[in-house]
Design a protein around this motif. Structure first.
Motif, PDB file in Angstrom:
ATOM      1  N   PRO A 177       0.812  -1.224   0.000  1.00  0.00           N
ATOM      2  CA  PRO A 177       0.000   0.000   0.000  1.00  0.00           C
ATOM      3  C   PRO A 177       0.847   1.278   0.000  1.00  0.00           C
ATOM      4  CG  PRO A 177      -0.811  -1.528   1.656  1.00  0.00           C
ATOM      5  CD  PRO A 177       0.480  -2.075   1.143  1.00  0.00           C
ATOM      6  N   LEU A 178       1.951   1.253   0.712  1.00  0.00           N
ATOM      7  CA  LEU A 178       2.841   2.418   0.759  1.00  0.00           C
ATOM      8  C   LEU A 178       3.438   2.688  -0.615  1.00  0.00           C
ATOM      9  CD1 LEU A 178       4.380   4.621   2.266  1.00  0.00           C
ATOM     10  CD2 LEU A 178       6.057   2.880   2.925  1.00  0.00           C
ATOM     11  N   ILE A 179       3.912   1.650  -1.262  1.00  0.00           N
ATOM     12  CA  ILE A 179       4.501   1.801  -2.599  1.00  0.00           C
ATOM     13  C   ILE A 179       3.443   2.298  -3.585  1.00  0.00           C
ATOM     14  CG2 ILE A 179       5.491   0.533  -4.544  1.00  0.00           C
ATOM     15  CD1 ILE A 179       7.048  -1.129  -2.472  1.00  0.00           C
ATOM     16  N   SER A 180       2.237   1.751  -3.497  1.00  0.00           N
ATOM     17  CA  SER A 180       1.152   2.186  -4.373  1.00  0.00           C
ATOM     18  C   SER A 180       0.844   3.675  -4.164  1.00  0.00           C
ATOM     19  CB  SER A 180      -0.090   1.348  -4.100  1.00  0.00           C
ATOM     20  OG  SER A 180      -1.164   1.793  -4.863  1.00  0.00           O
ATOM     21  N   ASN A 236      12.639   7.836  -5.659  1.00  0.00           N
ATOM     22  CA  ASN A 236      13.761   7.364  -4.850  1.00  0.00           C
ATOM     23  C   ASN A 236      13.279   6.653  -3.592  1.00  0.00           C
ATOM     24  OD1 ASN A 236      15.528   8.371  -6.720  1.00  0.00           O
ATOM     25  ND2 ASN A 236      16.013  10.223  -5.562  1.00  0.00           N
ATOM     26  N   GLN A 237      12.186   7.134  -3.011  1.00  0.00           N
ATOM     27  CA  GLN A 237      11.621   6.469  -1.839  1.00  0.00           C
ATOM     28  C   GLN A 237      11.105   5.084  -2.204  1.00  0.00           C
ATOM     29  OE1 GLN A 237       8.748   9.417  -0.627  1.00  0.00           O
ATOM     30  NE2 GLN A 237      10.170  10.338   0.853  1.00  0.00           N
ATOM     31  N   ILE A 238      10.445   4.981  -3.342  1.00  0.00           N
ATOM     32  CA  ILE A 238       9.958   3.678  -3.816  1.00  0.00           C
ATOM     33  C   ILE A 238      11.130   2.719  -4.017  1.00  0.00           C
ATOM     34  CG2 ILE A 238       8.896   2.493  -5.785  1.00  0.00           C
ATOM     35  CD1 ILE A 238       7.183   5.092  -6.133  1.00  0.00           C
ATOM     36  N   ASN A 239      12.167   3.198  -4.685  1.00  0.00           N
ATOM     37  CA  ASN A 239      13.340   2.354  -4.928  1.00  0.00           C
ATOM     38  C   ASN A 239      13.990   1.907  -3.629  1.00  0.00           C
ATOM     39  OD1 ASN A 239      12.995   2.528  -7.691  1.00  0.00           O
ATOM     40  ND2 ASN A 239      14.470   4.175  -7.954  1.00  0.00           N
ATOM     41  N   SER A 240      14.047   2.793  -2.650  1.00  0.00           N
ATOM     42  CA  SER A 240      14.653   2.443  -1.361  1.00  0.00           C
ATOM     43  C   SER A 240      13.848   1.376  -0.633  1.00  0.00           C
ATOM     44  CB  SER A 240      14.767   3.686  -0.466  1.00  0.00           C
ATOM     45  OG  SER A 240      15.651   4.610  -1.025  1.00  0.00           O
ATOM     46  N   ILE A 241      12.535   1.521  -0.640  1.00  0.00           N
ATOM     47  CA  ILE A 241      11.674   0.529   0.021  1.00  0.00           C
ATOM     48  C   ILE A 241      11.783  -0.821  -0.679  1.00  0.00           C
ATOM     49  CG2 ILE A 241       9.276  -0.100   0.497  1.00  0.00           C
ATOM     50  CD1 ILE A 241       8.781   2.973   0.838  1.00  0.00           C
ATOM     51  N   GLU A 242      11.781  -0.818  -2.004  1.00  0.00           N
ATOM     52  CA  GLU A 242      11.906  -2.068  -2.749  1.00  0.00           C
ATOM     53  C   GLU A 242      13.265  -2.720  -2.502  1.00  0.00           C
ATOM     54  OE1 GLU A 242      10.912  -0.764  -6.709  1.00  0.00           O
ATOM     55  OE2 GLU A 242       8.779  -1.225  -6.393  1.00  0.00           O
TER      56      GLU A 242
END
Length: 64
Positions: free
Chosen positions: A9-12, A35-41
């Motif tokens: 849900p956060l990534i979405s 960049n936040q998405i890439n870091s979480i992934e």
């Protein structure tokens, strides 16, 4: 373990924000979201590798 929650849900949500920023030509903010998405992934992938390493170990028993 760093992330113990479902991050989908956060990534979405971050992807939606990134698209919104792009539509409004706020490309720097879109870049921050990306960049936040890439870091979480990356963290998710690293944690999965750690879990596999931790639980996918060979155990040997030697009886004398």
């Amino acid at each position: 373990m760093a992330l113990q929650v479902d991050t989908k849900p956060l990534i979405s949500s971050l992807k939606k924000r990134m698209e919104k920023f792009s539509k409004h030509q706020q490309f720097e903010m879109a870049l921050v979201a990306r960049n936040q998405i890439n870091s979480i992934e990356w963290l998710n992938e690293k944690q999965n590798m750690e879990r596999q390493r931790k639980y996918d170990e060979d155990i040997f028993q030697h009886n004398f």
